[in-house]
Write an enzyme that holds these catalytic residues in place. Structure first.
Site, mmCIF file in Angstrom:
data_model
loop_
_atom_site.group_PDB
_atom_site.id
_atom_site.type_symbol
_atom_site.label_atom_id
_atom_site.label_comp_id
_atom_site.label_asym_id
_atom_site.label_seq_id
_atom_site.Cartn_x
_atom_site.Cartn_y
_atom_site.Cartn_z
ATOM 1 N N SER A 209 -65.495 -62.246 -12.534
ATOM 2 C CA SER A 209 -64.953 -62.212 -13.806
ATOM 3 C C SER A 209 -65.372 -61.379 -14.971
ATOM 4 C CB SER A 209 -64.443 -63.402 -14.578
ATOM 5 O OG SER A 209 -65.788 -64.354 -14.511
ATOM 6 N N HIS A 263 -67.348 -63.601 -19.700
ATOM 7 C CA HIS A 263 -66.236 -62.691 -20.122
ATOM 8 C C HIS A 263 -66.319 -61.860 -21.049
ATOM 9 C CE1 HIS A 263 -63.657 -66.167 -17.868
ATOM 10 N NE2 HIS A 263 -64.402 -65.261 -17.147
#
Length: 286
Positions: A209, A263
């Site tokens: 991610s 992230h």
């Protein structure tokens, strides 16, 4: 043996017309042929015949044969093409399928080795290369890369691979496979470093991610820099969609066992480092 061709009988109306039109200049014959609808049918026909005799009117080409009707594709055929495009590299797209294949391969090997497909333990993730503070910061920096291909369960893998497929093909189509691959890995490392910096008490992080958020950053740079061939309204719509996806994913990561630091780190790396470098290289190439 030659075949005899019938001709107009001498003294007939057709023969007299042929003799008359044989004496007319080419310009008049062309005018009569082009405006045949204004005259009796015999006049236009005689003018065309005389032009053909003088080889001034090309023969009409034979009509091209109609292409064979294509059979409609069935759902299994469409699904097969989609899967081939997802996992089989091509000349135009090879970086995104390669990354998808590596992630799926690592997860398959993990499951075959006895790791749970739904809830792997933290120790099992460490064995397979997770980004864990005690090891990454003390002699095993390669974990910043290996953790990008390790996932904590099937749902985690599928969610990331779907995002990678959509974003990867969009970015790879404009930047090319090499820039996409290098940018993806750089953003993943940036996300891993941000995770280590933020979690001062230690972290054991896995997943693609961080690199995927870096692709969001790359896509934002392409949109802002007008490197995607889109109209003004389409560019604004896609820009709004990307911003919505980024914010919604970050907000959903506030709760639950989600490494939002990775992230944000991947996103910032894509926006400020990988994106501008890729755009600069693309400009020099063009």
């Amino acid at each position: 043996m030659e075949e005899a061709t019938p001709s107009a009988a001498p003294g007939s109306t057709a023969a007299l017309a042929a003799q008359l039109f044989a004496q007319k200049p080419e310009a008049e014959l062309l005018y009569l042929a082009q405006n045949a609808a204004r005259y009796p049918p015999a006049v236009g026909a005689a003018a065309v015949a005389e032009l053909k005799r003088r080889e001034l009117l090309p023969e009409a080409p034979a009509p091209a044969p109609a292409p064979p009707a294509e059979e409609p594709e069935t759902w299994p055929q469409l699904l097969g093409q989609l899967l081939r495009g997802l996992f089989i590299p091509s000349r135009r797209f090879w970086a995104t399928p390669l990354l998808l294949d590596l992630n799926v391969l690592v997860f398959g090997l993990m499951v075959l080795s006895g790791v749970s497909a739904s809830q792997p333990t933290g120790h099992q993730l460490v064995i397979w290369g997770s980004n864990i503070s005690d090891l990454t910061l003390h002699g095993q920096p390669w974990r910043l890369l290996t953790c990008l291909f390790v996932h904590a369960g099937l749902s985690h893998l599928l969610l990331n691979m779907f995002s990678l497929w959509l974003l990867g093909l969009l970015v790879e189509d404009r930047l090319g496979p090499v820039r996409l691959l290098l940018g993806y890995l750089a953003c993943g490392v940036g996300g891993g470093l941000a995770s280590l910096w933020w979690h001062t008490d230690g972290v054991n992080s896995v997943g693609a991610s961080g690199a995927i958020f870096g692709l969001y950053g790359l896509l934002l740079v392409l949109l802002i820099g007008k490197r995607l061939v889109l109209g003004k309204s389409d560019r604004r719509a896609m820009l709004g969609l990307v911003l919505y996806l980024v914010l919604s994913n970050l907000l959903s990561g506030i709760t639950g066992n989600i490494d939002n630091a990775a992230h944000v780190g991947g996103l910032v790396t894509g926006l400020l480092v990988a994106g501008p470098v890729a755009i600069a290289g693309l400009a020099r190439h063009e």
